[in-house]
Design a protein around this motif. Structure first.
Motif, PDB file in Angstrom:
ATOM      1  N   LEU A  59       0.831  -1.214   0.000  1.00 39.10           N
ATOM      2  CA  LEU A  59       0.000   0.000   0.000  1.00 39.10           C
ATOM      3  C   LEU A  59       0.862   1.260   0.000  1.00 39.10           C
ATOM      4  O   LEU A  59       0.581   2.215  -0.727  1.00 39.10           O
ATOM      5  CB  LEU A  59      -0.922   0.010   1.226  1.00 39.10           C
ATOM      6  CG  LEU A  59      -2.203  -0.799   1.088  1.00 39.10           C
ATOM      7  CD1 LEU A  59      -2.963  -0.839   2.414  1.00 39.10           C
ATOM      8  CD2 LEU A  59      -3.093  -0.187  -0.008  1.00 39.10           C
ATOM      9  N   VAL A  60       1.918   1.240   0.813  1.00 40.38           N
ATOM     10  CA  VAL A  60       2.804   2.404   0.860  1.00 40.38           C
ATOM     11  C   VAL A  60       3.437   2.623  -0.515  1.00 40.38           C
ATOM     12  O   VAL A  60       3.474   3.742  -1.029  1.00 40.38           O
ATOM     13  CB  VAL A  60       3.893   2.212   1.939  1.00 40.38           C
ATOM     14  CG1 VAL A  60       4.973   3.279   1.813  1.00 40.38           C
ATOM     15  CG2 VAL A  60       3.266   2.262   3.328  1.00 40.38           C
ATOM     16  N   ASP A 105       2.329   1.655  -3.454  1.00 41.70           N
ATOM     17  CA  ASP A 105       1.311   2.067  -4.412  1.00 41.70           C
ATOM     18  C   ASP A 105       1.022   3.569  -4.281  1.00 41.70           C
ATOM     19  O   ASP A 105       0.961   4.293  -5.276  1.00 41.70           O
ATOM     20  CB  ASP A 105       0.032   1.257  -4.165  1.00 41.70           C
ATOM     21  CG  ASP A 105      -0.997   1.493  -5.261  1.00 41.70           C
ATOM     22  OD1 ASP A 105      -0.717   1.087  -6.409  1.00 41.70           O
ATOM     23  OD2 ASP A 105      -2.048   2.095  -4.981  1.00 41.70           O
ATOM     24  N   ARG A 106       0.883   4.028  -3.050  1.00 36.88           N
ATOM     25  CA  ARG A 106       0.630   5.462  -2.822  1.00 36.88           C
ATOM     26  C   ARG A 106       1.840   6.297  -3.229  1.00 36.88           C
ATOM     27  O   ARG A 106       1.717   7.381  -3.779  1.00 36.88           O
ATOM     28  CB  ARG A 106       0.284   5.725  -1.342  1.00 36.88           C
ATOM     29  CG  ARG A 106      -1.095   5.282  -0.912  1.00 36.88           C
ATOM     30  CD  ARG A 106      -2.188   6.069  -1.621  1.00 36.88           C
ATOM     31  NE  ARG A 106      -2.565   5.427  -2.883  1.00 36.88           N
ATOM     32  CZ  ARG A 106      -3.197   6.004  -3.889  1.00 36.88           C
ATOM     33  NH1 ARG A 106      -3.547   7.252  -3.808  1.00 36.88           N
ATOM     34  NH2 ARG A 106      -3.493   5.348  -4.975  1.00 36.88           N
ATOM     35  N   PHE A 107       3.021   5.773  -2.916  1.00 32.86           N
ATOM     36  CA  PHE A 107       4.253   6.498  -3.258  1.00 32.86           C
ATOM     37  C   PHE A 107       4.321   6.744  -4.766  1.00 32.86           C
ATOM     38  O   PHE A 107       4.569   7.854  -5.220  1.00 32.86           O
ATOM     39  CB  PHE A 107       5.476   5.698  -2.800  1.00 32.86           C
ATOM     40  CG  PHE A 107       6.788   6.350  -3.137  1.00 32.86           C
ATOM     41  CD1 PHE A 107       7.313   7.335  -2.327  1.00 32.86           C
ATOM     42  CD2 PHE A 107       7.486   5.981  -4.279  1.00 32.86           C
ATOM     43  CE1 PHE A 107       8.519   7.952  -2.644  1.00 32.86           C
ATOM     44  CE2 PHE A 107       8.691   6.590  -4.614  1.00 32.86           C
ATOM     45  CZ  PHE A 107       9.202   7.583  -3.791  1.00 32.86           C
ATOM     46  N   ALA A 166       1.855   6.568  -6.922  1.00 33.34           N
ATOM     47  CA  ALA A 166       0.707   7.290  -7.470  1.00 33.34           C
ATOM     48  C   ALA A 166       0.708   8.758  -7.076  1.00 33.34           C
ATOM     49  O   ALA A 166       0.310   9.608  -7.866  1.00 33.34           O
ATOM     50  CB  ALA A 166      -0.594   6.623  -6.991  1.00 33.34           C
ATOM     51  N   ALA A 167       1.172   9.076  -5.874  1.00 29.32           N
ATOM     52  CA  ALA A 167       0.850  10.398  -5.350  1.00 29.32           C
ATOM     53  C   ALA A 167       2.029  11.265  -4.924  1.00 29.32           C
ATOM     54  O   ALA A 167       1.825  12.388  -4.509  1.00 29.32           O
ATOM     55  CB  ALA A 167      -0.119  10.244  -4.173  1.00 29.32           C
ATOM     56  N   THR A 168       3.256  10.773  -5.023  1.00 26.58           N
ATOM     57  CA  THR A 168       4.367  11.654  -4.646  1.00 26.58           C
ATOM     58  C   THR A 168       5.082  12.147  -5.899  1.00 26.58           C
ATOM     59  O   THR A 168       4.924  11.600  -6.990  1.00 26.58           O
ATOM     60  CB  THR A 168       5.402  10.933  -3.762  1.00 26.58           C
ATOM     61  OG1 THR A 168       6.059   9.933  -4.548  1.00 26.58           O
ATOM     62  CG2 THR A 168       4.749  10.300  -2.549  1.00 26.58           C
ATOM     63  N   ARG A 222       5.784  10.208  -9.335  1.00 27.30           N
ATOM     64  CA  ARG A 222       5.382  10.748 -10.634  1.00 27.30           C
ATOM     65  C   ARG A 222       6.570  10.714 -11.588  1.00 27.30           C
ATOM     66  O   ARG A 222       6.421  10.419 -12.776  1.00 27.30           O
ATOM     67  CB  ARG A 222       4.860  12.172 -10.460  1.00 27.30           C
ATOM     68  CG  ARG A 222       3.833  12.558 -11.484  1.00 27.30           C
ATOM     69  CD  ARG A 222       3.408  14.003 -11.338  1.00 27.30           C
ATOM     70  NE  ARG A 222       2.825  14.297 -10.048  1.00 27.30           N
ATOM     71  CZ  ARG A 222       3.218  15.295  -9.254  1.00 27.30           C
ATOM     72  NH1 ARG A 222       4.193  16.104  -9.627  1.00 27.30           N
ATOM     73  NH2 ARG A 222       2.645  15.495  -8.090  1.00 27.30           N
ATOM     74  N   ARG A 225      -0.287  -3.034  -9.449  1.00 27.90           N
ATOM     75  CA  ARG A 225      -1.402  -3.762  -8.837  1.00 27.90           C
ATOM     76  C   ARG A 225      -1.489  -5.170  -9.387  1.00 27.90           C
ATOM     77  O   ARG A 225      -1.796  -6.116  -8.680  1.00 27.90           O
ATOM     78  CB  ARG A 225      -2.708  -3.018  -9.067  1.00 27.90           C
ATOM     79  CG  ARG A 225      -2.674  -1.730  -8.297  1.00 27.90           C
ATOM     80  CD  ARG A 225      -3.911  -0.912  -8.388  1.00 27.90           C
ATOM     81  NE  ARG A 225      -3.637   0.312  -7.653  1.00 27.90           N
ATOM     82  CZ  ARG A 225      -4.445   1.336  -7.549  1.00 27.90           C
ATOM     83  NH1 ARG A 225      -5.618   1.284  -8.150  1.00 27.90           N
ATOM     84  NH2 ARG A 225      -4.118   2.392  -6.860  1.00 27.90           N
ATOM     85  N   SER A 268      -1.824   6.326 -12.533  1.00 22.02           N
ATOM     86  CA  SER A 268      -1.792   6.713 -11.129  1.00 22.02           C
ATOM     87  C   SER A 268      -2.821   5.929 -10.336  1.00 22.02           C
ATOM     88  O   SER A 268      -2.680   5.721  -9.154  1.00 22.02           O
ATOM     89  CB  SER A 268      -2.066   8.200 -10.987  1.00 22.02           C
ATOM     90  OG  SER A 268      -3.267   8.534 -11.632  1.00 22.02           O
ATOM     91  N   ALA A 269      -3.876   5.522 -10.969  1.00 25.75           N
ATOM     92  CA  ALA A 269      -4.935   4.852 -10.215  1.00 25.75           C
ATOM     93  C   ALA A 269      -5.168   3.439 -10.706  1.00 25.75           C
ATOM     94  O   ALA A 269      -4.501   2.978 -11.592  1.00 25.75           O
ATOM     95  CB  ALA A 269      -6.231   5.622 -10.328  1.00 25.75           C
TER      96      ALA A 269
END
Ligand SMILES: Nc1ncnc2c1ncn2[C@@H]1O[C@H](COP(=O)(O)OP(=O)(O)O)[C@@H](O)[C@H]1O
Ligand SMILES: [Mg+2]
Lengths: 320, 237
Positions: free
Chosen positions: A182-183, A185-187, A189-191, A195, A267, A319-320
């Motif tokens: 999860l960390v 995936d967020r990293f 997608a969102a940092t 990017r 994913r 990203s998603a």
């Protein structure tokens, strides 16, 4: 015909009786495959190549955590917070060692080739060479026998699902795997750095025009994949011990999982790992235990034949 | 602002730029004209560090950037709108804009709003994937993305390529507007007539050499340009 139906019915009986416990074991294995698969997929995303030395990143994580746990743990099995602390140490050490090993590997075996615009085949050979070097070195330095990882707990069943016991070991795998994935995936997608990784995966040259340092981004990508692979090595070692060849089969299965989920797709790697772990585990009801490892590779061949882009397809970019 | 002296760029055995010299002054729009394969894109790619010259010198705002790496140019103040737009296809419009601010520190949300004000269509499409935009929308996004880095010099590689005449019209209006806001522009075009009407000066390139240069007004009536570039275009239409 009747005999065959009878034969099948017998196996389905086994499946029915053992289903939940096979599922629990399969999910736990699947998390390890998924964590290791993520490393293949990340590197493939930015470099379009399979890092065949990833198995040795896994091994490095296993050995590093083994040595540190052996050094810090006393003779008695810890309990309570001490158990938690020891597991955390194993994860941090395995992950750090994996990240360092992967970064070093990238420097030595890949970056030098990239500087010379080497053909893809050169990377493959370089990776296989690095892999042989590393596991033979480990065999020479750490011995050829399987060593048990010091156990941070007594592996009690914590609860049951439909009568199937769920052991603490499985919970540790699932919790560590889920949190790390999860960390990650967020990293991605969102940092900002994440990017940058996606930009390099989609169009490296244009990414550099935007100010993305490609070399640094590739190193970060290796480090991320190496961290998850190293923790995978620790978690695997916790159950199966550590030995210089430990990376080979799990990493090949993780590669299968990455292909199954769609290589390049984060994913997909996790989903592919879970599917592979579960299918492999349930197959025990149908095939002899000796064929256990064959199932995964049969799946690999099947996926490559039927849907080479995997279940989710390639898309590290998204990203998603 | 930008001064290139005797720059040579090679692709292996091919010498794509055979010692070119030119300059761009602050506040100008300068255009580089030439047929397909003349070396225009190579020139821009050299100015962004994608191909280092093997000979010659590039000076930007008094600083030698000949050997500067590609990823450092955005921070130095040079933005590049590449040939073919090169939008990140699997990033949203907004993420593409954020990529343009990659080299910057601190908040850039004001700049995103400024881009949306300048290109309202991008605001409507902000959540769409870059790969799903039309050619014209992609070109606007590519320009907006480069502007997100607040460049003092903007390099544009064939911004009109493959676009409908009305969209080309609009893109050229936007380029004029960008210069009006104080950004110097160096634009490569095959569409010579339109580029010369926009620009202050122009260079003409053939086979990796700059063969002549003049004010845009003079080039528009120059028989050599009319024959080769404008003449061709009239025939094409
Ligand atoms: N990556 C490359 N490898 C080899 N040759 C190239 C490469 N890119 C461009 N060239 C050659 O360099 C010359 C100039 O190309 P380019 O700068 O793209 O021209 P233009 O943008 O004016 O159409 C052409 O002859 C082209 O074939
Ligand atoms: Mg070109």
């Amino acid at each position: 015909m009747g005999a065959f139906a009878h034969f099948l019915a017998g196996h389905f009986d086994t499946l029915r009786l053992e289903f939940w416990s096979l599922l629990v074991g399969g999910v736990a294995n699947g998390f390890i495959y998924g964590m290791v698969a993520v490393g293949y997929t990340l590197v493939y995303g930015v470099l379009r190549l399979i890092n065949f030395a990833h198995s040795e990143i896994f091994m490095t994580g296993g050995f590093a955590s083994y040595f540190v746990l052996r050094a810090v743990m006393g003779t008695s099995v810890p309990s309570g917070w001490a158990t938690f602390g020891v597991i955390l140490v194993g994860i941090v050490v395995g992950g750090t060692a994996g990240a360092l090993a992967a970064t070093l590997l990238e420097r030595v075996a890949y970056r030098t080739l990239r500087r010379r615009n080497a053909p893809k085949l050169a990377y493959l050979i370089s990776a296989i060479g690095a892999s042989y070097f590393l596991f033979n070195l480990a065999g020479k330095e750490f011995g050829r026998y399987n060593e048990s990882m010091p156990q941070p707990y007594i592996n009690h069943p914590v609860f049951t699902i439909f009568g199937a016991p769920v052991q603490l070991y499985y919970l540790v795998i699932v919790a560590a795997g889920a949190v790390m994935w999860l960390v990650l995936d967020r990293f991605v997608a969102a940092t900002k750095l994440g990017r940058g990784i996606r930009a390099v995966a989609q169009d490296a040259e244009t990414a550099s025009l935007m100010g993305v340092n490609i070399d640094r981004t590739i190193a970060i990508t290796f480090a991320l994949g190496g961290a998850l692979g190293g923790v995978g090595g620790f978690l695997f070692g916790l159950g199966s011990g550590v030995v210089y060849t430990m990376g080979f089969v799990p990493a090949l299965k993780a590669f299968t999982a990455a292909v199954l989920g769609g290589i390049g797709n984060l994913r997909g790697a996790m989903i592919g790992g879970l599917i592979l772990g579960v299918v492999e585990s349930l197959s025990i009801a149908f095939v002899q235990a000796a064929y256990f490892d064959v199932v995964a590779f049969a799946i690999l061949v099947l996926v490559l034949l039927v849907r080479p882009t995997g279940i989710l397809g390639e898309r590290l970019g998204r990203s998603a | 602002m930008l001064e290139v002296t005797n720059a040579v760029v090679r692709y292996g055995a091919i010498t794509a730029l055979q010692g070119i010299s030119f300059d761009v002054r602050e506040g100008e729009i300068v255009t580089l004209l030439g047929a397909n394969g003349a070396g225009k894109s190579t020139t821009l790619r050299m100015l962004s560090g994608l191909h280092a010259p093997v000979e010659g010198r590039i000076v930007f705002e008094g600083r030698d950037v000949t050997m500067t790496k590609a990823h450092q140019f955005m921070a130095l103040g040079i933005g590049h709108v590449p040939e073919g737009r090169r939008i990140f296809p699997q990033m949203s419009v907004e993420e593409n804009l954020e990529m343009g601010a990659f080299a910057r520190r601190g908040s850039y949300s004001d700049d995103i709003e400024r881009m949306y004000a300048m290109f309202p269509i991008l605001k409507d499409r902000r959540k769409q994937m870059g790969g799903n935009l039309s050619g014209g929308e992609q070109q606007m996004l590519a320009i907006a993305r480069a502007l997100m880095g607040r460049p003092r010099l903007l390099l544009l590689d064939e911004p009109s390529m493959g676009l409908a005449p009305m969209v080309v019209e609009m893109i050229f209006r936007i380029i004029a507007e960008i210069r009006g806001q104080g950004t110097t522009v160096f634009v490569v075009e095959q569409n010579a007539a339109q580029a010369l009407r926009l620009a202050d000066r122009g260079y003409v390139m053939e086979n990796g050499r700059i063969v002549f240069d003049d004010t845009a007004a003079n080039l528009l009536v120059d028989p050599r340009v009319r024959a080769v570039y404008l003449g061709e275009e009239v025939e094409e239409v």
